[in-house]
Design an enzyme around this catalytic site. Structure first.
Site, mmCIF file in Angstrom:
data_model
loop_
_atom_site.group_PDB
_atom_site.id
_atom_site.type_symbol
_atom_site.label_atom_id
_atom_site.label_comp_id
_atom_site.label_asym_id
_atom_site.label_seq_id
_atom_site.Cartn_x
_atom_site.Cartn_y
_atom_site.Cartn_z
ATOM 1 C CG HIS A 1 -0.230 0.027 2.539
ATOM 2 N ND1 HIS A 1 0.310 1.176 3.084
ATOM 3 C CD2 HIS A 1 0.028 -0.964 3.426
ATOM 4 C CE1 HIS A 1 0.854 0.901 4.250
ATOM 5 N NE2 HIS A 1 0.713 -0.397 4.483
ATOM 6 C CB CYS B 1 1.600 -3.628 5.133
ATOM 7 S SG CYS B 1 0.013 -4.297 5.678
#
Length: 203
Positions: free
Chosen positions: A163, A179
């Site tokens: 992301h 992440c």
């Protein structure tokens, strides 16, 4: 791909990275509150951190990690903190600096794939995040305070994503809860190149 083509793509990337480092947005309030500990580069400026991260990139070939390039492939190197993308026909190769998890405990490696793509994603902390940080909100709308930035590529592993981030200081650092983060302009480019079914390997 020829060595000349690789060098051209590398130079193109470096120009983009320099631009990204020179046009830093104000960090989001929530993004500033997220874990950013254990960073050996805490006192360095974003531009210095970017230059150090670029200098640590290593050349990687996709063949040791994938049997084919069907649907495109993404190789995330958590050591040099870089994401490599190859299109299915290998006509497109991209290299982006990334953030990586703050610790080995939060780092997951192996094979996965993109299962969903979301523009302007919302965010909710995982149960373990909420347990560690009960003061965090249960839900954050899309926007400048959202820690997922402007785009999110959801992986088949629950809670794991590639992301963007509004806090540009995090790129090139150990700064995530698991992440892989990219500059917003880079994740927006990757969002258009990758698809549901794109293969992903983290090493």
């Amino acid at each position: 791909m020829s060595d000349a083509r690789k060098m051209l793509d590398r130079r193109s990337f470096l120009g983009t990275a320099a631009f990204a480092g020179a046009s830093l947005a104000a960090p989001a309030v929530l993004a500033q509150a997220l874990p950013d500990t254990g960073l050996e580069q805490r006192e360095e400026s974003a531009n210095t951190n970017m230059r150090r991260n670029i200098s640590s990139f290593r050349e990687l070939d996709w063949k040791p990690y994938f049997s084919n390039t069907k649907n495109g492939i993404i190789l995330v190197d958590t050591i040099s903190r870089a994401l490599h993308f190859w299109s299915e026909d290998e006509s497109v190769y991209k290299l982006y600096p990334t953030s990586v998890p703050v610790s080995e405990e939060l780092t997951r490696r192996g094979r996965t794939e993109i299962i969903r793509k979301v523009k302007n994603p919302t965010w909710s902390p995982t149960p373990s995040m909420k347990q560690r940080n009960p003061e965090w909100p249960d839900f954050v709308e899309a926007g400048p305070d959202n820690p997922l930035g402007t785009r999110a590529l959801y992986l088949s592993w629950q809670y794991y994503r590639i992301h963007g981030t509004h806090d540009t200081r995090k790129i090139g650092r150990k700064s995530s809860n698991g992440c892989i983060g990219l500059f917003n302009q880079h994740v927006e480019e990757l969002f258009e190149l990758a698809q549901v079914g794109t293969q992903v390997v983290l090493i």
